[in-house]
Each structure stands twice: as structure tokens, then as C-alpha cells.
Design an enzyme around this catalytic site. Structure first.
Site, PDB file in Angstrom:
ATOM      1  N   HIS A   1     -12.276  24.205 -19.625  1.00  0.00           N
ATOM      2  CA  HIS A   1     -12.399  22.747 -19.563  1.00  0.00           C
ATOM      3  C   HIS A   1     -13.298  22.285 -18.433  1.00  0.00           C
ATOM      4  CE1 HIS A   1      -8.264  21.797 -21.575  1.00  0.00           C
ATOM      5  NE2 HIS A   1      -9.120  22.387 -22.371  1.00  0.00           N
TER       6      HIS A   1
ATOM      7  N   GLU B   1     -10.402  14.293 -27.021  1.00  0.00           N
ATOM      8  CA  GLU B   1     -10.025  15.425 -26.147  1.00  0.00           C
ATOM      9  C   GLU B   1     -11.215  16.370 -25.964  1.00  0.00           C
ATOM     10  OE1 GLU B   1      -6.139  17.074 -26.880  1.00  0.00           O
ATOM     11  OE2 GLU B   1      -6.637  18.898 -25.790  1.00  0.00           O
TER      12      GLU B   1
HETATM   13  C1  MEV Z   1      -3.927  21.169 -25.840  1.00  0.00           C
HETATM   14  O1  MEV Z   1      -4.369  19.957 -26.387  1.00  0.00           O
HETATM   15  C2  MEV Z   1      -3.385  22.086 -26.913  1.00  0.00           C
HETATM   16  C3  MEV Z   1      -2.684  23.338 -26.404  1.00  0.00           C
HETATM   17  O2  MEV Z   1      -1.661  22.971 -25.478  1.00  0.00           O
HETATM   18  C4  MEV Z   1      -2.093  24.053 -27.596  1.00  0.00           C
HETATM   19  C5  MEV Z   1      -1.187  25.214 -27.245  1.00  0.00           C
HETATM   20  O3  MEV Z   1      -0.593  25.225 -26.157  1.00  0.00           O
HETATM   21  O4  MEV Z   1      -1.038  26.091 -28.115  1.00  0.00           O
HETATM   22  C6  MEV Z   1      -3.643  24.240 -25.652  1.00  0.00           C
END
Ligand code: MEV
Length: 421
Positions: free
Chosen positions: A373, A81
């Protein structure tokens, strides 16, 4: 704080980053090779799993800037990720500015379960009364674990109301092992003894992945001023994080996503150290629902001008045995972490999970997570449309200037770049 790493570590070409890593952790050529992905581990593959056909590399990165119990750490993370490692480092640096993480871990006790059928009513008590003999028998079957300070720690007996099966839970201190093999072997060793004592027949014996007695936790306190972000005041961000935390305690559907953010960090460390990611995930999600409703594993509160955060989680992580010992890349990860024992590794994992969670919430309650991102996303698109080496940076810059990250437009821009050369 960046643990002696240059502030722009994240932005360096990968080879330069590897050079820094090598000198910062005194890694040998062999230890570097173990994480270069080119290395052919076919022999290791063949003994680690059955029917092995090759390797499936996952990117390995380094989250920097951790201050955990007054010691600096950089944390190896294996993940696919994009934003996870940058987020972990961001969370870590904020917490370090406030004095760092305080962590704890229980003794590394894992639990084997034996389920017995056909035990006459009331006879299950005999198992409980024989707990000393059972413990002696178990300890005899694992002399090296006993010598290292581990071994039998006690048992519990219950009868299940619906199936009528008798459930014997046996606790074993597994020291630096993850413990699945240790407790499964031990439980199988005493099957006939338990059958004789109880008058029943064992249906099955296996560890429980709830890891009910093996937990770790982390906490921090950060003054508001270190949480200032772009146009947002630190106090404002902190109150919103507190509200987001209360939301994740109230709404299970949000809690799952909140906890997924925590596990982004913990699972990446679990994989980088050759531990069992599924065991860690299942224990965490069970623990999140232990009250009867699925809830956030962490808490954030505003108190006296600070944001306080804490996390408690079951963590069955080992530093010896299995893939941890066998996989050369895991050995490099362990060296980067300072060759911790299992309890320290669990404490690092808890701090990492909390840092990851803090960074995600901070982004979510301010500008959102997509913004951060985008740069990496642009590099991925550039790669996917065929850019390689220096072309990637040039193309990303052009995509940025043109205001679109669409693959079709990127292909056209790449053609223009190549036409110019
Ligand atoms: C993404 O991999 C993780 C999040 O969705 C965690 C969250 O929403 O607290 C950003």
C-alpha cells in the site's frame, strides 16, 4: 498475460492509460466521456433518483490479466480503496498462469415473497394446489419477460411457527435483469388472487435479497511454482493460504474480513456496472451464514503440487434495466466487458472475487498488506499536502528517500521542491 495491455499499464500516466483503453476496446469519444467524471450527468441524476443535487464520482479503474473460461477479460472496477485493483490483477495473473478460472452460473431466478395473515389453518395448501393458475396469471402480466425465455418457475408455501403468517415464495426467471422490479411488480399483481385463494390478507410482498436460487461460482488450480513470492517458496505460500482458508472456515470474526476481501472485488464491479451493491452484499453475507455459523465463502486446498481455490456466491447482477441501462458510464463498463449477458457477468464477478481473495491471502501470509500500500499511500499524502501534476512523482521520490511519509515532513519537502524551481 495482460490481455494486450502493456505490462506497465498500472504505472502509466492516467491519460496514456485512457488512450490504451480507448483503442483496446474501440471506445468512441462519447463512451470515453461517459467515464471522465467531467461530464455533467445532471439530467440522468434527475431521472435516476429523487431530490438529486449532483454527482459524487468514485474512481474507476481496470483490472487486467483475467483468463475466464478460456476468454481474456479486463474488468472495470469502481472503488475508493487504493490497493484493490492492483491486487485483483495480481490474483488474476497468477490464476491465468495456471490455466485460468472455470466458472458457472445458475439460471437467473429471483424469488418474490408474499406474507399473508389470517389464513385459516390448513387453507395454505390451496395456494400450492393453485400454482399452475398463479403461474399463468404471472406470465400474462410479464409478456416481454416470457418472450425472452423468462417467467414463472414455481412456488413454495410454508407457515411460520411464531407469527402464524403464511409465506409464499414465488420464483421467476428474470433473464438479464437484476430482477427486483420484475419480481416486486409481479408479486403485487397477484395479491388479490392469493388473498381470494387463501382467505387471508397480504401483509407485504417483496423480493428476498437472499437470492436463494441465483448463484455463481469460480474455481482454479495453480501449480506451486506460480505462487513463489519474493523469498517465499510456492509450496510454503500455498500451505499457508490453505491454513488461512481453514481459519476463515473456523473463526467467524476472521471469516467476515476474509469475505470483505472477496467483496472488495465483486462490489467494485457491481458499482461499475450500475448494479445494486447492497443487494449483492446482503445476499453474500446471508449465504456465508447459511450453515448456522458465519463462514468463508471461498475454499483453498493444497493438492498434488497445486493450490486449488473455489468460490460460490449468490449474485443478483443484471445487464439491462435500471442504472445499468441509464448511466452512460455503466454502458462503457459493459462494452469493456464485451457486453456480457447477466449469467456471464455473474461468472466474471465470481472469478474477480476469487482473484481478489487469493491476492489478499497471498499478501497476508507473506509480507503483509501494508508494504504494497505504501507507494500509493505516499502519492495520496503528496496530493493531500498540495502537490499537483508532476510534483506528485517528484515529492513521492523525495519522501521515499527521506524514509518518512508524515504529512508535516512532506509539506517541508514540497516547499523545498518549489523553492528550487
Ligand atoms: C482489505 O480491504 C481486505 C483484506 O482485509 C481481506 C483479508 O483480510 O482477507 C486484506
Amino acid at each position: 498475460m495482460n490481455n494486450g495491455f502493456p505490462k506497465n499499464f498500472r504505472k502509466m500516466p492516467i491519460q496514456e492509460r485512457r488512450d490504451h483503453l480507448k483503442s483496446a476496446f474501440h471506445l468512441t469519444e462519447k463512451e470515453m466521456e461517459a467515464i471522465d467524471g467531467k461530464n455533467s450527468y445532471l439530467e440522468v441524476t434527475d431521472v435516476m433518483i429523487e431530490s438529486g443535487i449532483g454527482l459524487f464520482p468514485v474512481p474507476l479503474g481496470l483490472a487486467t490479466g483475467f483468463l475466464i473460461d478460456q476468454r481474456e477479460y479486463s474488468v472495470p472496477m469502481a472503488t475508493e480503496e487504493p490497493s484493490v485493483i492492483a491486487a485483483a490483477s495480481h490474483g488474476a495473473r497468477i490464476v491465468a498462469a495456471g490455466g485460468g478460472f472455470h466458472t458457472w452460473a445458475t439460471d437467473p431466478v429471483m424469488t418474490a415473497q408474499l406474507y399473508i395473515e389470517g389464513v385459516p389453518a390448513g387453507e395454505e395448501e390451496k395456494i400450492y394446489l393453485a400454482s399452475v393458475e398463479i403461474g399463468n396469471e404471472l406470465d400474462k402480466s410479464m409478456p416481454s419477460m416470457k418472450a425472452r425465455g423468462g417467467g414463472y418457475r414455481g412456488l413454495e408455501v410454508t407457515r411460520l411457527p411464531v407469527t402464524g403468517l403464511v409465506n409464499v415464495n414465488i420464483d421467476i426467471d428474470v433473464r438479464d435483469a437484476m430482477g427486483a422490479n420484475v419480481v416486486n411488480t409481479a408479486a403485487e399483481k397477484i395479491r388479490s388472487m392469493i388473498e381470494k385463494i387463501s382467505g387471508g390478507k397480504i401483509l407485504m410482498s417483496i423480493l428476498t435479497n437472499t437470492a436463494p436460487h441465483r448463484r455463481a461460482g469460480a474455481s482454479f488450480r495453480v501449480p506451486f511454482r506460480f505462487l513463489r513470492y519474493k523469498d517465499f517458496l510456492g509450496s510454503e505460500i500455498s500451505s499457508k493460504i490453505e491454513l488461512a482458508s481453514h481459519l476463515a472456515l473456523e473463526a467467524p470474526s476472521r471469516a467476515v474480513t476474509h469475505n470483505k476481501g472477496i467483496m472488495n472485488g465483486i462490489v467494485a464491479l457491481t458499482l461499475a456496472t450500475g448494479n445494486d451493491t447492497r443487494a449483492v452484499e446482503s445476499a453474500a453475507h446471508h449465504y456465508a451464514s447459511i450453515s448456522g455459523a458465519y463462514k468463508a465463502l471461498s475454499r483453498f486446498e493444497v493438492k498434488d503440487g497445486n493450490l486449488e481455490g473455489s468460490l460460490e456466491i449468490p449474485l443478483p447482477l443484471g445487464t439491462v434495466g435500471g442504472a445499468v441501462t441509464m448511466h452512460p458510464g455503466c454502458q462503457t463498463s459493459m462494452k469493456i466487458l464485451g457486453n456480457p449477458d447477466a449469467q456471464i457477468l455473474c461468472r466474471i464477478a465470481a472469478a474477480l472475487g476469487l482473484a481478489q481473495n487469493l491476492a489478499a491471502l497471498l499478501a497476508l501470509v507473506s509480507e503483509g498488506i501494508q508494504q504494497g500500500h505504501m507507494k500509493l499511500h505516499a502519492s495520496r499524502i503528496a496530493y493531500m499536502v498540495g502537490a499537483r501534476g508532476k510534483e506528485i512523482k517528484v515529492l513521492v521520490k523525495k519522501m521515499w528517500e527521506s524514509g518518512t511519509l508524515a504529512a508535516k515532513a512532506a509539506t517541508k519537502l514540497l516547499d523545498d521542491i518549489r523553492g528550487k524551481e
